[in-house]
Design an enzyme around this catalytic site. Structure first.
Site, PDB file in Angstrom:
ATOM      1  N   LYS A 198      52.120  19.784  34.988  1.00 29.82           N
ATOM      2  CA  LYS A 198      51.682  21.177  35.075  1.00 29.82           C
ATOM      3  C   LYS A 198      50.587  21.387  34.041  1.00 29.82           C
ATOM      4  CE  LYS A 198      53.229  25.910  34.569  1.00 29.82           C
ATOM      5  NZ  LYS A 198      54.377  26.826  34.518  1.00 29.82           N
ATOM      6  N   LYS A 251      50.517  20.417  39.770  1.00 29.99           N
ATOM      7  CA  LYS A 251      50.034  21.782  39.918  1.00 29.99           C
ATOM      8  C   LYS A 251      48.932  22.074  38.939  1.00 29.99           C
ATOM      9  CE  LYS A 251      52.172  26.041  38.763  1.00 29.99           C
ATOM     10  NZ  LYS A 251      52.711  26.744  37.697  1.00 29.99           N
TER      11      LYS A 251
HETATM   12  C1  PBG Z   1      56.032  29.900  34.702  1.00 31.14           C
HETATM   13  C2  PBG Z   1      55.120  29.594  35.832  1.00 31.14           C
HETATM   14  C3  PBG Z   1      53.759  29.889  35.975  1.00 31.14           C
HETATM   15  C4  PBG Z   1      53.407  29.463  37.259  1.00 31.14           C
HETATM   16  C5  PBG Z   1      54.533  28.882  37.818  1.00 31.14           C
HETATM   17  N1  PBG Z   1      55.577  28.965  36.921  1.00 31.14           N
HETATM   18  C6  PBG Z   1      52.819  30.606  35.094  1.00 31.14           C
HETATM   19  C7  PBG Z   1      52.302  29.962  33.876  1.00 31.14           C
HETATM   20  O1  PBG Z   1      52.620  28.821  33.558  1.00 31.14           O
HETATM   21  O2  PBG Z   1      51.586  30.665  33.159  1.00 31.14           O
HETATM   22  C8  PBG Z   1      52.057  29.626  37.885  1.00 31.14           C
HETATM   23  C9  PBG Z   1      52.094  29.726  39.378  1.00 31.14           C
HETATM   24  C10 PBG Z   1      50.872  30.286  40.012  1.00 31.14           C
HETATM   25  O3  PBG Z   1      49.822  30.513  39.380  1.00 31.14           O
HETATM   26  O4  PBG Z   1      50.948  30.521  41.216  1.00 31.14           O
HETATM   27  N2  PBG Z   1      55.749  29.222  33.535  1.00 31.14           N
END
Ligand code: PBG
Length: 330
Positions: A198, A251
């Site tokens: 991520k 992601k």
């Molecule tokens: C929670 C989370 C996030 C996303 C998924 N889980 C936000 C972040 O990390 O700031 C982002 C998903 C999206 O942008 O569709 N941490």
């Protein structure tokens, strides 16, 4: 003209008709691989509409159950729940409260659509008053103190009926901590989908507006990974699999197709790609202006994710795609 040599190979021969193109198509995707993310609001006074994500709404628990029923009916096999609690605090209590918003939504969805796969995001950022994904001690994110709360969150979600818990906080050891806690509480069959790679990405902007989860100070770069590093993504995935992840995710999706491809070649575990909020908003904004053909663009991007090597496709367009496929007028 007749002096010119004839092409020896004519690739256009196999492109001549839809039936020929179908026979030689290398990549396919199906509504049965889509996962629809849903935002659930605890406070019914929270606005439903999300300006930067047209077509996506913050749903009450009851609306979430109804939406789940519609998705199941459309053939979408899974939803991924995110919660907007009515209150936030330093310890993210709303994340692991047995009557928390996601826990209530899990029970409601399970009752309405028992065969739908219900996934829950495991993170603290929507529940902390500072907006970080872990516990803050002296201005820093405390990795190991966060593990305990993430494990507690996953267990309370499993207890409420989650089929899949999806840790997204990017704390080291989070998958192992959650697997241990789930097993200890008798949830050996609860699946873990790890947000393994991520990235610290600007593509999450609209999500943070939707979930009111932007960090109040600093950024997420000390825990989410640097978009510049590909080998590091493979290390993250390897570790999450060692720690017990069943599914691993990369992601965002479109800007990271090389990582999906590299992961596909290295690992045999099912791989998910998450087309995140910013990817959705870009398409919606251009489509609203009439600059692009939304359906064609979305289908092309899903094909690209599959071609790169993804099995599961997480997309805010899931419901619309299912409707398009069914041929509904909208
Ligand atoms: C929670 C989370 C996030 C996303 C998924 N889980 C936000 C972040 O990390 O700031 C982002 C998903 C999206 O942008 O569709 N941490």
């Amino acid at each position: 003209m007749s002096e010119l040599p004839k092409p020896r190979q004519r690739l256009r021969r196999l492109r001549r008709t839809p039936a020929l193109r179908s026979l030689v198509r290398e990549t396919a995707w199906d509504v049965g691989q889509l996962i629809q993310p849903l935002f659930v609001r605890e406070d019914p006074r929270t606005a439903a509409t999300i300006p930067s994500m047209p077509g996506i709404r913050r749903l009450t628990v009851e609306e979430t159950a109804a939406e789940a029923g519609e998705l199941e009916e459309l053939g979408v096999p899974a939803v991924l729940l995110f919660g907007l609690p009515s209150g936030k605090d330093a310890m993210a209590r709303g994340a692991y409260a047995d009557d928390g918003v996601v826990q209530e939504a899990l029970r409601a969805v399970k009752e309405e659509a028992p065969d739908l796969i219900v996934m829950a995001d495991v993170c603290l950022c929507e529940y902390t008053d500072h907006g970080h994904c872990g516990v803050v001690r002296e201005g820093r994110i405390d990795n190991d103190a966060s593990l305990e709360l993430l494990a507690r969150t996953a267990v309370s979600q499993a207890r409420a009926g989650a089929d899949v818990v999806a840790p997204s906080a990017m704390m080291d050891g989070q998958v192992g901590a959650i697997r241990t806690a789930l097993d200890r509480e008798g949830f050996e069959d609860t699946i873990i989908m790890a947000y393994a790679a991520k990235h610290a990405s600007a593509f999450y902007g609209p999500f943070r507006e939707a979930a009111d989860s932007a960090p109040r100070f600093g950024d997420r770069k000390t825990y989410q990974k640097d978009p510049a590093n590909l080998r590091e993504s493979l290390r993250e995935i390897a570790l999450d699999l060692e720690e017990g992840a069943d599914l691993v995710m990369i992601k965002p999706a479109l800007a990271y197709l090389d990582m999906i491809r590299a992961a596909r070649e290295r690992f045999d575990a099912p791989l998910a790609a998450y087309a995140v909020s910013g990817e959705y908003s870009l398409i919606k904004a251009a489509a609203e202006r009439g600059w692009i053909d939304e359906r064609a663009i979305v289908e092309e991007t899903l094909t690209a994710m599959r071609r790169a090597g993804a099995d599961l496709l997480i997309t805010y367009h899931a419901k619309e795609v299912a409707r398009w496929k069914r041929g509904d007028p909208r």
